[in-house]
Design a protein around this motif. Structure first.
Motif: not given
Length: 461
Positions: A428-449
Motif C-alpha cells: 500500500v501507500h505508493g504509486e503503481p510503479e513503485s508497488m510493481e517495482a517492490l513486489s519482486p523484492v518482497l516476494q521471496p519472503f512471502v509464500r503466497d503471491a
C-alpha cells in the motif's frame, strides 16, 4: 482474519485499513486523501465503513495522510479509544488543530471570493479535534498491551519521523498463534538522527508501505557531502540557501544535518532561520522526547545544553520576523514551509531569492506534479510565485535522499531481516510503479503471491 483497504491503495494518501479478527473491528490510521476538501465529492467527506461499529483505532504516526480524517471519524460516531505513541499524540494534537484552523480560513476566503455560492462546511471543527484528543491512549514502543480480549498490540519504532510506529497484532485462531504487522511508513537506515527501523520476525500477514519502492536514494554520507558543498558555496558568495521543507520531520531533519556540519565536520557556522510557526511548535515537541533519537544525535542536539536550542538556529514566530529575513545579507540558510512551495512563507523568500544566481534553492521534500516545488526541481526557466513571474536564475539542488521513507535497498534489507516465511503480504501507500517495482523484492519472503489491492477490496487471510 479479514483486511479491507479503504485508502492508500495505488496512491500515497488516505491511509485507512480495516482489520477484522473474529467479531472485532480495528481501524489502522484514518488519513486525508490528496483532494480538494471543499469539493462535495471529495473522498475525505465520506467513510466507507461504519465508525460506530469499530472497536479500536490504531495510529501509526502523525502525518496528515495517516491522521487527517480522525476528527471526521469521531464526528460520524466513533466513541472508542485511539492508540498512539506518546510523541505521536503530542504531534497529532498540533497537526489537527492547525488543519481545523486552515479549513476554517479557507472556507471563509472561498465565501468571500464567491458570495453567491452555497457555503460548504469544513471537514471538521476544533471541537471535533478536542474529542479526538480525549480518546487518545498513549503506548510506548515494545510494550505489549491487550488491545481487546485475545488481541495484543505492540508498537515498534519505524524510524520514519518522531513517534512513528509499526503496528503488531498478536492473536489466536483456534489453537494457532498468528502475527499481523503493518509497517506504517518505514524509515531509512543509517540517517543519523532517527534509529533504524526495528526488525520484526515471525510475521504471518504483512501490510507494507511502498512509497520509494522503485528508487535507490543517496546515502546519508553522500547527502552530508552535498550539503557541505552547498554551504561552502554560500559562504564564498555571501549568499542565501532557501530550503522548502515540511513542518513535521523534514524541518527538524535539516536542522540536525546543518548542526552536524557545523559541530562535527568543522564547517564554519552560518545563521539558520526556521520560518514556520507550525514547525516551531513541532520542534518544541521534538525537544520533549530526547530518548527517541540515536545516541549520536542526543550528543549533538545537547551541544549547547538543550535539544534544537543551538545559537546557530533562529526561529521566526511573527510575520515581521519573516519579512526581516528578506533584507539580511548572506551567508544564511532559510528553512520554511510549505515543502512543495504551494503556500506559506516559503513563497515570499523565493520571490526575493530566485533571480540572483548566487543564491541556491535546495529541494529536500517530495514534490507532487504541477506544484511550484516540482517546477523548481525540474529547472524551468521562469516560475510564477503568487501573482508575479520570475526568472529562475539561482542554483537548484535536488536532494531527495533526505526523505523519511525507505528506498528499494532499505526495503530489501528489512524484508530479509524478518526471516521470511510470511504467509500473505500486501503493498500500500505508493504509486503503481513503485508497488510493481517492490513486489519482486518482497516476494521471496512471502509464500503466497504479493497483493497490490484496490480501494475497497477485502481479503480473508
Amino acid at each position: 482474519m479479514r483486511i479491507t483497504f479503504h485508502g492508500a491503495t495505488r496512491q500515497v494518501t488516505g491511509s485507512a485499513h480495516l482489520v477484522e479478527i473474529g467479531s472485532r473491528k480495528i481501524l489502522l490510521d484514518c488519513g486525508l486523501f490528496e483532494s480538494d476538501r471543499f469539493n462535495p465529492q471529495s473522498p475525505n467527506r465520506s467513510l466507507d465503513f461504519d465508525p460506530a461499529g469499530l472497536d479500536a483505532v490504531i495510529v501509526s504516526h502523525a502525518h496528515n495522510d495517516h491522521i487527517g480524517r480522525l476528527p471526521v471519524l469521531v464526528r460520524n460516531g466513533y466513541r472508542g479509544p485511539i492508540y498512539t505513541t506518546p510523541p505521536t499524540a503530542d504531534i497529532l494534537n498540533i497537526m489537527l488543530r492547525d488543519s481545523a484552523r486552515i479549513q476554517r480560513e479557507d472556507a471563509r476566503n472561498a465565501q468571500l471570493r464567491n458570495p453567491d455560492a452555497e457555503p460548504l462546511d469544513p471537514l471538521f471543527e476544533l471541537t471535533d479535534v478536542e474529542w479526538v484528543v480525549e480518546r487518545l491512549v498513549r503506548l510506548p514502543y515494545e510494550r505489549p498491551t491487550e488491545l481487546l480480549p485475545g488481541i495484543t498490540l505492540t508498537y515498534h519504532d519505524a524510524g520514519h519521523i518522531l513517534g512513528s510506529a509499526m503496528v503488531q497484532l498478536d492473536f489466536k485462531e483456534g489453537e494457532a498463534r498468528r502475527r499481523f504487522l503493518f509497517t506504517g511508513d518505514l524509515g531509512r537506515r543509517d540517517m543519523g538522527m532517527m534509529p533504524n527501523p526495528t526488525v520484526v520476525k515471525d510475521i504471518d500477514v504483512l501490510v507494507s508501505e511502498s512509497t520509494y519502492g522503485a528508487k535507490e536514494l543517496d546515502s546519508y554520507d553522500k547527502l552530508l557531502k552535498q550539503m557541505h558543498a552547498i554551504v561552502l558555496r554560500a559562504i564564498r558568495l555571501q549568499s542565501k540557501i532557501i530550503i522548502p521543507a515540511f513542518s513535521l520531520g523534514r524541518t527538524q531533519r535539516m536542522i540536525y544535518t546543518l548542526l552536524e556540519l557545523f559541530h562535527q565536520h568543522r564547517v564554519k557556522p552560518i545563521p539558520v532561520y526556521v520560518d514556520s510557526p507550525l514547525a516551531t511548535r513541532l520542534t518544541e515537541v521534538h525537544r520533549e522526547h530526547p530518548s527517541s533519537y540515536t545516541e549520536e544525535a542526543r550528543a549533538l542536539l545537547e551541544y549547547e545544553g538543550g535539544f534544537f536550542n543551538s545559537s546557530d538556529v533562529h526561529f521566526c514566530p511573527t510575520w515581521d520576523d519573516s519579512r526581516r529575513l528578506n533584507y539580511l545579507n548572506g551567508p544564511l540558510v532559510i528553512v520554511a514551509s510549505s515543502g512543495m512551495c504551494e503556500a506559506g512563507r516559503i513563497r515570499h523568500h523565493l520571490r526575493h531569492a530566485v533571480e540572483d544566481p548566487d543564491n541556491a534553492v535546495v529541494i529536500v521534500s517530495y514534490q507532487a506534479e504541477k506544484t511550484l516545488g516540482r517546477r523548481i526541481a525540474e529547472g524551468v526557466e521562469r516560475i510564477q510565485i503568487m501573482d508575479r513571474w520570475h526568472d529562475l536564475n539561482c542554483a537548484v539542488y535536488v536532494l531527495d535522499g533526505f526523505s523519511g521513507h525507505a528506498d528499494r535497498n532499505d526495503f530489501a534489507w528489512w524484508y530479509e531481516q524478518t526471516g521470511g516465511g510470511i504467509q500473505s503480504a500486501f503493498l500500500v501507500h505508493g504509486e503503481p510503479e513503485s508497488m510493481e517495482a517492490l513486489s519482486p523484492v518482497l516476494q521471496p519472503f512471502v509464500r503466497d503471491a504479493v497483493i497490490i489491492p484496490e480501494k475497497g477490496q477485502g481479503f480473508e487471510v
